[in-house]
Structure formats: C-alpha cells, structure tokens
Motif scaffolding. Structure first.
Motif, PDB file in Angstrom:
ATOM      1  N   ARG A   1     -38.366 -43.308-119.893  1.00 41.65           N
ATOM      2  CA  ARG A   1     -38.997 -42.246-119.108  1.00 41.65           C
ATOM      3  C   ARG A   1     -39.226 -42.659-117.658  1.00 41.65           C
ATOM      4  NH1 ARG A   1     -41.877 -42.013-124.036  1.00 41.65           N
ATOM      5  NH2 ARG A   1     -43.613 -43.247-123.178  1.00 41.65           N
ATOM      6  N   THR A   2     -39.325 -43.962-117.412  1.00 38.86           N
ATOM      7  CA  THR A   2     -39.698 -44.470-116.088  1.00 38.86           C
ATOM      8  C   THR A   2     -38.496 -44.842-115.232  1.00 38.86           C
ATOM      9  OG1 THR A   2     -41.761 -45.337-116.999  1.00 38.86           O
ATOM     10  CG2 THR A   2     -41.047 -46.218-114.880  1.00 38.86           C
ATOM     11  N   CYS A   3     -37.504 -45.472-115.827  1.00 45.31           N
ATOM     12  CA  CYS A   3     -36.346 -45.973-115.079  1.00 45.31           C
ATOM     13  C   CYS A   3     -35.305 -44.862-114.944  1.00 45.31           C
ATOM     14  CB  CYS A   3     -35.756 -47.193-115.779  1.00 45.31           C
ATOM     15  SG  CYS A   3     -36.939 -48.547-115.992  1.00 45.31           S
ATOM     16  N   SER A   4     -35.198 -44.309-113.749  1.00 51.59           N
ATOM     17  CA  SER A   4     -34.412 -43.090-113.537  1.00 51.59           C
ATOM     18  C   SER A   4     -32.921 -43.266-113.799  1.00 51.59           C
ATOM     19  CB  SER A   4     -34.619 -42.584-112.107  1.00 51.59           C
ATOM     20  OG  SER A   4     -34.236 -43.570-111.160  1.00 51.59           O
ATOM     21  N   LYS A   5     -32.392 -44.454-113.628  1.00 54.24           N
ATOM     22  CA  LYS A   5     -30.953 -44.674-113.800  1.00 54.24           C
ATOM     23  C   LYS A   5     -30.618 -45.341-115.130  1.00 54.24           C
ATOM     24  CE  LYS A   5     -29.939 -44.706-108.872  1.00 54.24           C
ATOM     25  NZ  LYS A   5     -29.281 -45.429-107.735  1.00 54.24           N
ATOM     26  N   GLY A   6     -31.588 -45.367-116.050  1.00 49.02           N
ATOM     27  CA  GLY A   6     -31.312 -45.886-117.378  1.00 49.02           C
ATOM     28  C   GLY A   6     -31.779 -47.310-117.573  1.00 49.02           C
ATOM     29  N   ILE A   7     -31.653 -47.791-118.805  1.00 43.64           N
ATOM     30  CA  ILE A   7     -32.091 -49.132-119.148  1.00 43.64           C
ATOM     31  C   ILE A   7     -31.055 -49.834-120.014  1.00 43.64           C
ATOM     32  CG2 ILE A   7     -34.539 -48.531-119.049  1.00 43.64           C
ATOM     33  CD1 ILE A   7     -34.522 -48.469-122.133  1.00 43.64           C
ATOM     34  N   ASP A   8     -31.135 -51.143-120.040  1.00 42.62           N
ATOM     35  CA  ASP A   8     -30.395 -51.981-120.979  1.00 42.62           C
ATOM     36  C   ASP A   8     -31.406 -52.593-121.943  1.00 42.62           C
ATOM     37  OD1 ASP A   8     -27.944 -51.535-119.699  1.00 42.62           O
ATOM     38  OD2 ASP A   8     -28.292 -53.188-118.294  1.00 42.62           O
ATOM     39  N   VAL A   9     -31.038 -52.660-123.213  1.00 42.07           N
ATOM     40  CA  VAL A   9     -31.932 -53.194-124.234  1.00 42.07           C
ATOM     41  C   VAL A   9     -31.236 -54.328-124.963  1.00 42.07           C
ATOM     42  CG1 VAL A   9     -33.218 -52.686-126.347  1.00 42.07           C
ATOM     43  CG2 VAL A   9     -33.094 -50.970-124.527  1.00 42.07           C
ATOM     44  N   TYR A  10     -31.940 -55.435-125.097  1.00 42.87           N
ATOM     45  CA  TYR A  10     -31.420 -56.609-125.800  1.00 42.87           C
ATOM     46  C   TYR A  10     -32.383 -56.928-126.945  1.00 42.87           C
ATOM     47  CZ  TYR A  10     -28.786 -57.225-121.444  1.00 42.87           C
ATOM     48  OH  TYR A  10     -27.970 -57.028-120.357  1.00 42.87           O
ATOM     49  N   VAL A  11     -31.860 -57.026-128.152  1.00 37.26           N
ATOM     50  CA  VAL A  11     -32.697 -57.270-129.327  1.00 37.26           C
ATOM     51  C   VAL A  11     -32.065 -58.339-130.206  1.00 37.26           C
ATOM     52  CG1 VAL A  11     -33.732 -56.285-131.417  1.00 37.26           C
ATOM     53  CG2 VAL A  11     -33.540 -54.887-129.356  1.00 37.26           C
TER      54      VAL A  11
END
Length: 459
Positions: A361-371
């Motif tokens: 919701r906060t990062c306007s250009k998307g996110i990367d997720v590492y799990v």
C-alpha cells in the motif's frame, strides 16, 4: 510570579515517568513524582520483565527435549513456588533500584494516587496532601481491558494476576490473540499446563505480517497449544471442578483458570483530567501533539497513556524528547518509523518496518519479497519439525529494505541489529554485500537471493 512546590510533578513512576523526572532533576529543577503502586511501572513490575523470566523458565522444557537428541539424559521437575519466590525477589530488587535512582537524582518520591485538581494542582488521595507544580507530566501507562458485560467475567484473571498465581494450574484457557495472549500461552504450555488459546479473529497477532501470523500459529500448535480461531466466550460458569467456558461455537471447555488478554487501555480513569482541561482522543487516550503536549498549556503526557506506540523503550525516548523540548529549549519528537519489536512467544518473533501488506500500500512502484523457511541446525539431531521463517520486504523503486520479519530461535536478538540497517535505509544490495557469519541462522538474512512474485500465504 506564582510560587509552586515543584517545577515539574510527574504522575506515574514507570519507565517513562522515571526517566523524565530524573533528567529534569539532574538539570537542577525541583521535581516530585507520585506512584500509586510500586516504582517501575508495568514493564518492571507486571509486564515485560517478569514475563521474560516466566518465558525463560518455561522454555527449559523444550531445551531438555532438544538435549536428549544430543545424548543427554535429563530428569527434571519444576517448582512453581520456588520460581515465583525468586521472581518476586528480583522484581523487588529492580523496583528498589528505580526508587534509589530517583533519590540520587534529587526527585521527591510520593507513594500514593495523584489526582488533578486543576491545571497546576494535584491531590494525593488518602494523605490529605495537596501539591502545586509549574508543569505536570502524566505517565500513568495502561491497564488490562476486560469485557465487563460478559457473564462470569469476575471469575477471569488478566496478565497482572497471572504473575501472582498461588499455584500452577493444570488447565488454562487464554482469551486473546495479541502478543500478551500468545506469550502466556507459551509460558503455561511450556510448564506442562494443558493450554487452550481462543481468539475471535481469523488468525493471531492482528497487525503483523500475514506470513508471520500463519507461521507462528502453526509452530505454537506444535508446542502443544490448542488454538481455536473465529470464536469467543458467551459466558464463564464456576463449577465444583473448575471454570466452564461456554463458547459461541457451542462447545464447552472446563479449565482451572481463565485468563483474558484482550487488550490494554490507557489508565485515565478518575485522574481528574477534565478539571485541568486535558482532553481525550476518540480511543480514550490523552490527546497530545507531536511534542507530547496535552490540551492544557502546562501539562504533558507520554507513554501508553497516550496510546501512540505502546512499548517501554518508546516511552523512555518520549521522556527524553519531553525533557529536551521543555527544559533544554531543544524541541524534539520521537520518530516512530522503523521501531523494532519482539513477541516472546515460543518460538519468538522479531519484526521491524513494514509488513508485506503495508509495503504494497505504501510503495507506489511495487515491492520485492524474499522469504525462507528452514529447520534450525540445532534441531538436526532431534527429529523436530520446527521451522524458522525469515522475510525481507524491499521497495522496488529505491531498493531499500523496508521490512524484516523473523520467527524462530533468537529472533528478538537478531531484529535489534537488523533494525539498525532498516532505520539507516540500507538497500538490498548493501545487505547482500555483507559477508555472512557461518554457521548461524542470521546468515540467511544476508544470503536471500530469490524473490517471490506474490505472497506465500499460509504455511
């Protein structure tokens, strides 16, 4: 100019109030502080410190099980009364240190409940004592909330009474899904108590990252805790053999103790706030501005009573900011961004920064997720299927690591150091450039390479 008894009078001798009082007195001001219970407040007396002792005591069961896998033969028993006595002695020692430090700083400590009579006057109830002060600081913290309209609620205890149970129950039901409920579920289960956790929501730890919530829910069930979600009490009935918990699902569960950990509320009742012009916000907390000033010109408030970020270290930092603002002509406010926190569940949780949902919701250009999920090396010989979770959330635009989430052994210790990197705004490339310490669990934080395109969901 009006002559006051004190330059500053503090109501509440918890961590925040004590820090503000000491700093101001050491700066040469006349300071008094009132405490209706014991010096040290929630954290020291009836919160994180005694709770951590209980967590450590209960975790030995798991350690003994692990030791057998390494060739140890362990025969052990637990003495609740002996532990409680040792715990109480240590808490008394810590409270004494807080009181002594106030005295060394020149703060007058008054044991009693202080109530505002007007914007510059407090009365100490039961002592026929009235005190005036140029400025007043309210730091009364919070208290457990109970659903007073629930039939039989008088039979339930809260976390505060849990610290003083005369004997260890054989069966307990804990109502709530927040960190206090989860922590005490782990404590009692670890001490051999048949433990049930009931929560009205769809999963525990509302507000935490969804992967963390799902992972921990599965792990605590492995520790023998029965988790019932989407359900709550309709009543509690006392019987000849215990307490009968009647639930919305239609099931009845009999236990020896029922503990409610369904939230805490600001401790503002009967403080006389309205007589001094101090207003509350919509949540029932004292309304303050960014500098912790209330709606009364000479009254400030810090800590849980303001319901901003209810953590002991935050209250202490708010106290420092108050002192700098009011007495050193150096206006400051605490930065609530990227504050690390821990849940001393079993296994424990450490988080800092944004959850995956918040980041999307906060990062306007998307996110990367590492799990990553893996079995800690410590359990290689034990046959345990306990798994560890580590998760990094990265802003695609800036490549800053904006969230770190850990569930597993030593998570609270790891998150403290990870918080430095998140607070400093380091990028994923800088995390990757940090050489790993091998073999450790923490090395996974700097060796995560494969990003996922969507939330991994429940496990």
């Amino acid at each position: 100019m009006t002559a006051y008894d004190y330059d500053l009078f503090v109501i509440g001798a918890g961590s925040g109030g004590v820090r503000a009082a000491r700093l101001t007195a050491l700066g040469g001001k006349r300071v008094g502080i009132a405490e209706e219970h014991r010096v040290g407040g929630t954290c020291v007396i009836r919160g994180c410190v005694p709770k951590k002792f209980m967590v450590m005591a209960s975790d030995f069961t798991h350690q003994f099980e692990t030791a057998e896998g390494y060739g140890w033969s362990v025969e052990a028993s637990f003495d609740w009364a002996k532990f409680m006595e040792s715990k109480d002695v240590e808490i008394a020692r810590l409270s004494g240190i807080y009181a002594a430090n106030l005295g060394k700083a020149g703060v007058d400590l008054i044991h009693g409940r202080a109530v505002l009579k007007d914007a510059h006057t407090v009365e100490i109830l039961g002592k026929d004592q009235t005190i005036t002060a140029e400025r007043i600081l309210i730091a009364t913290g919070g208290r457990p909330w109970l659903p007073e309209d629930l039939p039989g609620i008088e039979h339930a205890i809260t976390s505060e009474e849990a610290f003083h149970l005369p004997e260890l129950p054989k069966r307990i039901l804990i109502a709530g899904g927040g960190y206090i409920a989860v922590e005490f579920a782990g404590i009692f289960a670890g001490l051999g108590v048949e433990t049930t956790l009931i929560y009205r929501g769809p999963n525990i730890l509302r507000g935490f990252d969804d992967d963390v919530r799902a992972h921990l829910a599965g792990e605590i069930e492995k520790r023998g805790i029965k988790v019932i979600l989407g359900c709550q009490h309709t009543s509690i009935e006392k019987t000849e053999t215990g307490l009968l918990n009647r639930l919305e699902s239609g099931h009845d569960i009999e236990t020896d103790v029922v503990m409610f950990a369904t939230g805490r509320v600001p401790h503002v009742r009967s403080l006389g706030l309205e007589t001094a012009g101090v207003e509350l916000n919509d949540n029932g907390a004292i309304k303050v501005d960014t500098l912790s000033k209330t709606t009364a010109d000479n009254i400030w408030a810090i800590g849980d009573v303001t319901d901003r970020m209810n953590l002991t270290p935050v209250a202490i930092r708010e106290a420092v900011a108050f002192h700098e603002t009011v007495y050193r002509d150096n206006p400051q406010h605490f930065d609530y961004e990227a504050v690390a926190t821990a849940v001393f569940s079993q296994p424990p949780v450490g988080i800092v920064g944004l959850s995956e949902g918040e980041a999307r919701r906060t990062c306007s250009k998307g996110i990367d997720v590492y799990v990553t999920r893996f079995r800690p090396m410590k359990y290689a010989f034990t046959g345990s299927d306990e798994r560890m979770l580590m998760k990094l959330v990265v802003d695609q635009d800036t490549q800053r690591v904006v969230g770190v989430h850990i569930v597993g052994p030593e998570a609270p210790e790891m998150i403290q150091l990870a918080a430095i990197a998140v607070k400093a705004g380091l990028t994923k490339a800088q995390w990757d450039a940090t050489c790993a310490v091998h073999p450790t669990m923490a090395e996974e934080l700097v060796t995560l390479k494969e990003k996922q395109t969507a939330s991994s969901g429940a496990v």
